[in-house]
Design an enzyme around this catalytic site. Structure first.
Site, PDB file in Angstrom:
ATOM      1  N   ASN A 163       6.291 -92.632  40.416  1.00 37.58           N
ATOM      2  CA  ASN A 163       7.738 -92.753  40.317  1.00 37.58           C
ATOM      3  C   ASN A 163       8.425 -91.446  40.736  1.00 37.58           C
ATOM      4  O   ASN A 163       8.988 -91.356  41.824  1.00 37.58           O
ATOM      5  CB  ASN A 163       8.099 -93.167  38.877  1.00 37.58           C
ATOM      6  CG  ASN A 163       9.514 -93.677  38.755  1.00 37.58           C
ATOM      7  OD1 ASN A 163      10.357 -93.352  39.579  1.00 37.58           O
ATOM      8  ND2 ASN A 163       9.785 -94.457  37.744  1.00 37.58           N
ATOM      9  N   ASP A 164       8.343 -90.420  39.894  1.00 37.90           N
ATOM     10  CA  ASP A 164       9.049 -89.167  40.197  1.00 37.90           C
ATOM     11  C   ASP A 164       8.614 -88.552  41.531  1.00 37.90           C
ATOM     12  O   ASP A 164       9.440 -87.975  42.241  1.00 37.90           O
ATOM     13  CB  ASP A 164       8.789 -88.126  39.093  1.00 37.90           C
ATOM     14  CG  ASP A 164       9.364 -88.553  37.761  1.00 37.90           C
ATOM     15  OD1 ASP A 164      10.224 -89.445  37.752  1.00 37.90           O
ATOM     16  OD2 ASP A 164       8.940 -87.998  36.730  1.00 37.90           O
ATOM     17  N   VAL A 165       7.322 -88.675  41.842  1.00 38.95           N
ATOM     18  CA  VAL A 165       6.822 -87.972  43.034  1.00 38.95           C
ATOM     19  C   VAL A 165       7.289 -88.630  44.334  1.00 38.95           C
ATOM     20  O   VAL A 165       7.054 -88.112  45.423  1.00 38.95           O
ATOM     21  CB  VAL A 165       5.277 -87.845  43.031  1.00 38.95           C
ATOM     22  CG1 VAL A 165       4.812 -87.033  41.837  1.00 38.95           C
ATOM     23  CG2 VAL A 165       4.592 -89.192  43.070  1.00 38.95           C
TER      24      VAL A 165
END
Ligand code: TAP
Length: 465
Positions: free
Chosen positions: A391-393
């Protein structure tokens, strides 16, 4: 003669530590590096037990020897069993517990040795510093462990905790200075300092968000190394000194590397309230429009007709334990002439090298694991990017939204691929607790479900085509 032999053993052990660390920088040699360092440590322990001369007592009392070996046996058994049983996703917890034990050893050395060294300021300084830092590392690691295993869910932030913590820290070191220079050998004061240091360790870690624990553990790891190095200085034991310094500097470097890869200063990790939304998405979602939901069958068709596929693994892959089935998918696609690579973000997952270790477990060829800088230019020529539990990456806000907490973090440029498939269970946030615009990109299709289930279905659909 005996002393020379011991020095030689210590030298060999120190070399294996350095060699082991070097070998751990590459997934291919990491296991062997670990074994070399462990063998070096075994040599150092054996040498210390049988050859170390503390100047007063060279005879080895049978009862003491029996107790030493019993302790080693019990410790080895517990360590072996825990390490064997631990799941990959629980690794940071294990590291925090092992690290805490190192800190406790350093603190116990301080408690044992203080009274034997009264009058020797240099030794007292090493003893007290080792005891304070070791105790902080121990109690801090226990709190980190409880946060990681979910027992302590919420960060506890009492008002003005930064100021209170600074006062406790300064007070602890002032107390320590009194113990070194104040000409006292009071056992009560020594125990009080030990308890105060433990208390500071708790106060230091409780305000920090649970998701930031990997960084905190690495920082505490460097504290333990430092505390052990003080022990080495005290006993004039070269291997303890070298080992401590290596652990201390490796922990410090790892902390810096992690902060850098997240583009967050350490102060933000320690004092910032990052990602404390418990999986609930923050940020306005209405501005993004709608998402496209794709079924597994259509996803299989899309992949079957592509020439190049890049898989982006993330924390969810580890949670689902889907590393074996993703390898099966990769082999299946390759058998049909489709080029497959994995894009590895430096902080994907929850610990350094998490994805490398996970995929190595299922025997994915190391050559297929491509680092972020090398894979980013390749997305533009990719037909399908399959994001699994990440998600964040892959969150474009890191590039486009200066108000985002992850702004400035380098990300995988999946948006430049022709088609993006994202597999996760829901629209919940990842570690940073923020909305991800990528899910609303017209090129993106969401394939909802647990990664293992979805990938297993994907493989069976593909097999039928
Ligand atoms: P995250 O941003 O944490 O996202 C993981 C996603 O996986 C979640 O959004 C979750 O969504 C999904 N997921 C969870 N269980 C799943 C399952 N069983 N099947 C399918 N999906 C599942 O992960 P990331 O992209 O790997 O990023 C890592 C984050 O951790 C970064 O913010 C990084 O800064 C931080 N961090 C990393 C490290 C290191 S050293 N690696 C250290 C500290 C912090 P659903 O709940 O909707 O399924």
């Amino acid at each position: 003669m005996i002393q020379n032999l011991l020095e030689l053993l210590y030298l060999v052990a120190s070399v294996t530590f350095i060699l082991g660390l070097k070998m751990m920088s590459n997934p291919k040699s990491a296991r062997q590096g670990n074994l070399y360092a462990a063998a070096g440590m075994t040599l150092a322990i054996i040498g210390t037990i049988f050859l170390y001369n503390n100047g007063e007592n060279t005879s080895r009392e049978p009862v003491k020897m029996a107790l030493i070996f019993l302790a080693i046996l019990v410790g080895t058994l517990i360590g072996w069993l825990t390490a064997k049983r631990v799941q990959m996703t629980k690794m940071p917890e294990l590291v925090s517990m092992f690290n805490g034990m190192g800190g406790a050893c350093a603190a116990l050395i301080g408690l044992m040795e203080f009274h034997h060294n009264i009058g020797d300021t240099g030794s007292l300084l090493a003893i007290i510093l080792g005891m304070i830092i070791g105790s902080v590392s121990f109690s801090g690691s226990v709190i980190a462990f409880l946060k990681l295993n979910g027992t302590m869910r919420k960060p506890i932030r009492i008002p003005s905790y930064n100021i209170i913590n600074t006062i406790i820290l300064v007070g602890t070191f002032a107390f320590g200075a009194y113990m070194v220079y104040g000409d006292t050998d009071s056992q009560t004061l020594l125990i009080s300092l030990f308890v105060l240091s433990l208390f500071y360790g708790i106060m230091f870690v409780i305000p920090i968000g649970g998701a930031d624990m990997p960084v905190v553990i690495s920082l505490l790891n460097s504290f333990t190394g430092l505390a052990a190095a003080f022990g080495g200085f005290l006993y004039d034991n070269k291997v303890m000194l070298t080992g401590g310094i290596l652990v201390g500097s490796a922990g410090t470097l790892l902390t810096i590397v992690m902060c850098k890869a997240m583009n967050r200063p350490l102060s933000n990790v320690i004092f910032g309230a990052f990602g404390d939304t418990g999986g609930v998405v923050t940020g306005a979602s209405d501005k993004h429009g709608s998402i496209k939901d794709l079924n597994v069958n259509d996803a299989a068709v899309l992949m079957n007709y592509s020439k190049k596929v890049i898989i982006v693994p993330g924390y969810g892959l580890a949670v689902a334990q889907a590393q074996h089935v993703i390898h099966e998918l990769e082999e299946l696609l390759e058998s049909r002439g489709i080029e497959v690579k994995y894009a590895i973000h430096p902080v994907a997952g929850r610990m350094p090298g998490h994805m490398n270790v996970l995929l190595a477990e299922s025997n994915v060829d190391y050559g297929k694991l491509v680092e972020m800088e090398d894979i980013n230019p390749e997305f533009a020529t990719t037909d399908v990017v399959l994001v699994v539990g990440a998600n964040d990456v892959v969150n474009p806000a890191a590039k486009t939204d200066p108000a985002s907490p992850i702004y400035g973090m380098p990300i995988l440029d999946v948006e430049s691929a022709k088609n993006i498939l994202v597999n996760k269970r829901s629209m919940n946030a990842g570690y940073a607790g923020i909305e991800n615009e990528l899910f609303y990109n017209p090129k993106t299709s969401m394939v909802f479900g647990d990664a293992k289930n979805v990938l297993t279905k994907l493989v069976s659909e593909l097999k039928e085509m």
